[in-house]
Design a protein around this motif. Sequence first.
Motif, PDB file in Angstrom:
ATOM      1  N   CYS A   1      54.432  72.300 -41.383  1.00 26.06           N
ATOM      2  CA  CYS A   1      55.748  72.753 -41.428  1.00 26.06           C
ATOM      3  C   CYS A   1      55.951  73.841 -40.534  1.00 26.06           C
ATOM      4  O   CYS A   1      55.473  74.706 -40.439  1.00 26.06           O
ATOM      5  CB  CYS A   1      56.316  73.229 -42.824  1.00 26.06           C
ATOM      6  SG  CYS A   1      57.733  73.912 -42.890  1.00 26.06           S
ATOM      7  N   THR A   2      56.938  73.287 -39.497  1.00 23.81           N
ATOM      8  CA  THR A   2      57.190  74.300 -38.301  1.00 23.81           C
ATOM      9  C   THR A   2      58.678  74.366 -37.754  1.00 23.81           C
ATOM     10  O   THR A   2      59.429  73.245 -38.100  1.00 23.81           O
ATOM     11  CB  THR A   2      56.349  73.728 -37.043  1.00 23.81           C
ATOM     12  OG1 THR A   2      56.711  75.049 -36.224  1.00 23.81           O
ATOM     13  CG2 THR A   2      56.770  72.493 -36.626  1.00 23.81           C
ATOM     14  N   GLY A   3      59.312  75.257 -37.330  1.00 24.58           N
ATOM     15  CA  GLY A   3      60.484  75.637 -36.705  1.00 24.58           C
ATOM     16  C   GLY A   3      60.433  75.075 -35.414  1.00 24.58           C
ATOM     17  O   GLY A   3      61.304  74.929 -34.687  1.00 24.58           O
ATOM     18  N   ARG A   4      59.030  74.741 -34.923  1.00 27.86           N
ATOM     19  CA  ARG A   4      58.953  74.629 -33.406  1.00 27.86           C
ATOM     20  C   ARG A   4      58.520  73.069 -33.447  1.00 27.86           C
ATOM     21  O   ARG A   4      57.292  72.848 -33.277  1.00 27.86           O
ATOM     22  CB  ARG A   4      57.738  75.472 -32.724  1.00 27.86           C
ATOM     23  CG  ARG A   4      58.718  76.823 -32.558  1.00 27.86           C
ATOM     24  CD  ARG A   4      57.906  77.737 -31.917  1.00 27.86           C
ATOM     25  NE  ARG A   4      57.044  78.573 -33.105  1.00 27.86           N
ATOM     26  CZ  ARG A   4      56.009  79.611 -32.633  1.00 27.86           C
ATOM     27  NH1 ARG A   4      55.798  79.613 -31.282  1.00 27.86           N
ATOM     28  NH2 ARG A   4      55.431  80.169 -33.543  1.00 27.86           N
TER      29      ARG A   4
ATOM     30  N   ASP B   1      60.213  69.489 -40.109  1.00 28.00           N
ATOM     31  CA  ASP B   1      60.714  70.400 -39.692  1.00 28.00           C
ATOM     32  C   ASP B   1      61.487  71.414 -40.680  1.00 28.00           C
ATOM     33  O   ASP B   1      61.708  70.806 -41.546  1.00 28.00           O
ATOM     34  CB  ASP B   1      62.260  69.870 -39.282  1.00 28.00           C
ATOM     35  CG  ASP B   1      62.966  70.616 -38.301  1.00 28.00           C
ATOM     36  OD1 ASP B   1      63.119  71.990 -38.580  1.00 28.00           O
ATOM     37  OD2 ASP B   1      63.841  70.184 -37.505  1.00 28.00           O
ATOM     38  N   ARG B   2      60.986  72.730 -40.627  1.00 26.95           N
ATOM     39  CA  ARG B   2      61.215  73.449 -41.506  1.00 26.95           C
ATOM     40  C   ARG B   2      62.455  73.720 -42.067  1.00 26.95           C
ATOM     41  O   ARG B   2      62.990  74.315 -43.073  1.00 26.95           O
ATOM     42  CB  ARG B   2      60.476  75.042 -41.172  1.00 26.95           C
ATOM     43  CG  ARG B   2      61.499  76.110 -40.369  1.00 26.95           C
ATOM     44  CD  ARG B   2      60.648  77.218 -40.274  1.00 26.95           C
ATOM     45  NE  ARG B   2      61.724  78.245 -39.564  1.00 26.95           N
ATOM     46  CZ  ARG B   2      61.386  78.951 -38.494  1.00 26.95           C
ATOM     47  NH1 ARG B   2      60.141  79.041 -38.200  1.00 26.95           N
ATOM     48  NH2 ARG B   2      62.175  79.721 -37.993  1.00 26.95           N
ATOM     49  N   ALA B   3      63.561  73.128 -41.125  1.00 29.64           N
ATOM     50  CA  ALA B   3      65.203  73.412 -41.551  1.00 29.64           C
ATOM     51  C   ALA B   3      65.091  72.588 -42.890  1.00 29.64           C
ATOM     52  O   ALA B   3      65.929  72.900 -43.834  1.00 29.64           O
ATOM     53  CB  ALA B   3      65.670  72.400 -40.462  1.00 29.64           C
TER      54      ALA B   3
ATOM     55  N   ASP C   1      45.956  88.234 -50.895  1.00 32.64           N
ATOM     56  CA  ASP C   1      46.053  89.558 -50.243  1.00 32.64           C
ATOM     57  C   ASP C   1      44.771  89.965 -49.298  1.00 32.64           C
ATOM     58  O   ASP C   1      43.581  89.620 -50.018  1.00 32.64           O
ATOM     59  CB  ASP C   1      46.263  90.761 -51.312  1.00 32.64           C
ATOM     60  CG  ASP C   1      45.855  92.175 -50.497  1.00 32.64           C
ATOM     61  OD1 ASP C   1      46.593  92.528 -49.501  1.00 32.64           O
ATOM     62  OD2 ASP C   1      44.701  92.615 -50.966  1.00 32.64           O
ATOM     63  N   SER C   2      44.990  90.186 -48.158  1.00 35.23           N
ATOM     64  CA  SER C   2      43.822  90.419 -47.525  1.00 35.23           C
ATOM     65  C   SER C   2      43.463  91.757 -47.163  1.00 35.23           C
ATOM     66  O   SER C   2      42.113  92.369 -47.112  1.00 35.23           O
ATOM     67  CB  SER C   2      44.089  89.883 -46.041  1.00 35.23           C
ATOM     68  OG  SER C   2      45.033  90.587 -45.279  1.00 35.23           O
ATOM     69  N   VAL C   3      44.441  92.804 -47.348  1.00 31.07           N
ATOM     70  CA  VAL C   3      44.189  93.993 -47.065  1.00 31.07           C
ATOM     71  C   VAL C   3      43.427  94.917 -48.027  1.00 31.07           C
ATOM     72  O   VAL C   3      42.345  95.375 -47.381  1.00 31.07           O
ATOM     73  CB  VAL C   3      45.665  94.823 -47.110  1.00 31.07           C
ATOM     74  CG1 VAL C   3      45.556  96.194 -46.697  1.00 31.07           C
ATOM     75  CG2 VAL C   3      46.644  94.236 -46.107  1.00 31.07           C
TER      76      VAL C   3
HETATM   77  P1  NDP Z   1      52.947  84.700 -36.914  1.00 33.26           P
HETATM   78  O1  NDP Z   1      54.125  85.423 -36.619  1.00 33.26           O
HETATM   79  O2  NDP Z   1      51.723  84.404 -36.285  1.00 33.26           O
HETATM   80  O3  NDP Z   1      53.430  83.299 -37.779  1.00 33.26           O
HETATM   81  C1  NDP Z   1      54.423  83.411 -38.761  1.00 33.26           C
HETATM   82  C2  NDP Z   1      55.299  81.781 -38.455  1.00 33.26           C
HETATM   83  O4  NDP Z   1      55.999  81.697 -39.599  1.00 33.26           O
HETATM   84  C3  NDP Z   1      55.791  81.765 -37.237  1.00 33.26           C
HETATM   85  O5  NDP Z   1      55.138  81.466 -36.087  1.00 33.26           O
HETATM   86  C4  NDP Z   1      56.847  80.725 -37.830  1.00 33.26           C
HETATM   87  O6  NDP Z   1      55.937  79.331 -37.413  1.00 33.26           O
HETATM   88  C5  NDP Z   1      57.029  80.814 -39.104  1.00 33.26           C
HETATM   89  N1  NDP Z   1      58.350  81.364 -39.372  1.00 33.26           N
HETATM   90  C6  NDP Z   1      59.024  82.483 -38.676  1.00 33.26           C
HETATM   91  N2  NDP Z   1      60.246  82.678 -39.178  1.00 33.26           N
HETATM   92  C7  NDP Z   1      60.220  82.041 -40.556  1.00 33.26           C
HETATM   93  C8  NDP Z   1      61.352  81.603 -41.241  1.00 33.26           C
HETATM   94  N3  NDP Z   1      62.495  82.479 -41.410  1.00 33.26           N
HETATM   95  N4  NDP Z   1      60.976  80.675 -42.151  1.00 33.26           N
HETATM   96  C9  NDP Z   1      60.002  80.008 -42.091  1.00 33.26           C
HETATM   97  N5  NDP Z   1      59.018  80.281 -41.540  1.00 33.26           N
HETATM   98  C10 NDP Z   1      58.996  81.317 -40.480  1.00 33.26           C
HETATM   99  O7  NDP Z   1      52.635  85.426 -38.106  1.00 33.26           O
HETATM  100  P2  NDP Z   1      51.042  85.616 -39.208  1.00 33.26           P
HETATM  101  O8  NDP Z   1      50.345  84.372 -39.018  1.00 33.26           O
HETATM  102  O9  NDP Z   1      50.155  86.811 -38.670  1.00 33.26           O
HETATM  103  O10 NDP Z   1      51.537  86.066 -40.541  1.00 33.26           O
HETATM  104  C11 NDP Z   1      52.187  85.211 -41.299  1.00 33.26           C
HETATM  105  C12 NDP Z   1      52.865  85.971 -42.713  1.00 33.26           C
HETATM  106  O11 NDP Z   1      51.750  86.213 -43.635  1.00 33.26           O
HETATM  107  C13 NDP Z   1      53.515  87.158 -42.247  1.00 33.26           C
HETATM  108  O12 NDP Z   1      54.542  87.373 -43.379  1.00 33.26           O
HETATM  109  C14 NDP Z   1      52.466  88.311 -42.569  1.00 33.26           C
HETATM  110  O13 NDP Z   1      53.090  89.331 -42.954  1.00 33.26           O
HETATM  111  C15 NDP Z   1      51.754  87.575 -43.669  1.00 33.26           C
HETATM  112  N6  NDP Z   1      50.310  88.015 -43.894  1.00 33.26           N
HETATM  113  C16 NDP Z   1      49.865  88.143 -45.030  1.00 33.26           C
HETATM  114  C17 NDP Z   1      48.804  88.588 -45.237  1.00 33.26           C
HETATM  115  C18 NDP Z   1      48.227  88.953 -46.662  1.00 33.26           C
HETATM  116  O14 NDP Z   1      47.142  89.901 -46.717  1.00 33.26           O
HETATM  117  N7  NDP Z   1      48.695  88.672 -47.647  1.00 33.26           N
HETATM  118  C19 NDP Z   1      47.584  88.710 -44.252  1.00 33.26           C
HETATM  119  C20 NDP Z   1      48.140  88.371 -42.803  1.00 33.26           C
HETATM  120  C21 NDP Z   1      49.326  87.781 -42.661  1.00 33.26           C
HETATM  121  P3  NDP Z   1      56.846  77.977 -36.940  1.00 33.26           P
HETATM  122  O15 NDP Z   1      57.567  78.430 -35.768  1.00 33.26           O
HETATM  123  O16 NDP Z   1      55.658  76.948 -36.690  1.00 33.26           O
HETATM  124  O17 NDP Z   1      57.780  77.620 -38.041  1.00 33.26           O
END
Ligand code: NDP
Length: 330
Positions: free
Chosen positions: A181-184, A201-203, A271-273
């Motif tokens: 699922c992607t916006g791109r 499409d994420r739309a 959670d990874s942290v």
């Molecule tokens: P990235 O920015 O690399 O990827 C996030 C992707 O989410 C974007 O590339 C886009 O993908 C999609 N996206 C962006 N905006 C929206 C939107 N409004 N609605 C739906 N999809 C959207 O981030 P990461 O992969 O590093 O992290 C992803 C998420 O996971 C973040 O929220 C981050 O904080 C969280 N996270 C949590 C962790 C935990 O321990 N719980 C650890 C690592 C990350 P596309 O263009 O393909 O739609």
Amino acid sequence: MGKTFRALVIDKDGDDQVVEERQLTDDDLMAGDVVIDVSHSTVNYKDGLAISGAAPVVRKFPMIGGIDLAGTVARSDYPGIMPGDRVVVNGWGLSERHFGGYAERARVNGDWVVLLPEKFSFERAMAVGTAGYTAMLCVMALEEQNITPDQGPILVTGASGGVGTVAISILAKLGYEVHACTGRVSEAGFLKDLGATEIIDRAEFSDKAKPMGAERWAGAVDVAGGNTLANVISQIKYNGAVAACGLADSMNLPSSVAPFILRNVTLTGVDSVMAPRERRTAAWHRLAEDLDFDKLEALSETIGLSDVPKAAKDILAGKVRGRLIVDIKK
Ligand code: NDP
């Protein structure tokens, strides 16, 4: 004075947040029992938030950014960790309350340090980084809910991002049918090369979710939260599960209990942290086996320390594809 090293420091100038490169010495580092010569770090979404100040990730100023680091142990007072060991640190408050990976040296608590499996160079380890290690934790969470490839396709949201790209690669290698699922949607070719068979499409997920929709996926890895996650949950098959790790869409979850009480769906948080060391070590060993390193290379790009502030803006703007590795010496 000791030898100096480069560090990317986040600081306050009045109410403004500033990010600048500074020369520090070991005396400037925080307390810890393991000193690491950092080779590589990475830029995750959370790093984007920390560097830009878009969310209050940094809890203490000045702070060295970078929630991940990989490098060689220079000194250790921690049992089982020796000088020369190749190690990785993810999370544990790096770049929040403890100096992180955007520096040539780090001093950390030995409890946080994971020995890198041999297959990982530092560069590969940071191509994985927190995003990739979280993707592995999500896959492990689905496996623990007994979601096997024969039960149906798995949906990965935020497919072009860090967690998404690595999750697609792992799931495909494990034999799952993966829907992305992607916006791109322009990235369809790239996502298919990683192993996705269907692009959505994420739309389609942006409006408020109905309590339940047609059953489509046996499981999902969700990085988005918000309406995206609610729509995904409403379309999970009976007995399915969703591993939720992110909030790229929203912190809210405008969902219904219907899928949980009528379809036995499980929502499992990831959670990874603060994940315990045994779980991290297990995830890194699984990554060594279940991630195709050619695909990892195809989804990563290397930048230098001074490129990080721009990369931080790009990742928040959704312009980064896959993973960014930071070569600390570059
Ligand atoms: P990235 O920015 O690399 O990827 C996030 C992707 O989410 C974007 O590339 C886009 O993908 C999609 N996206 C962006 N905006 C929206 C939107 N409004 N609605 C739906 N999809 C959207 O981030 P990461 O992969 O590093 O992290 C992803 C998420 O996971 C973040 O929220 C981050 O904080 C969280 N996270 C949590 C962790 C935990 O321990 N719980 C650890 C690592 C990350 P596309 O263009 O393909 O739609």
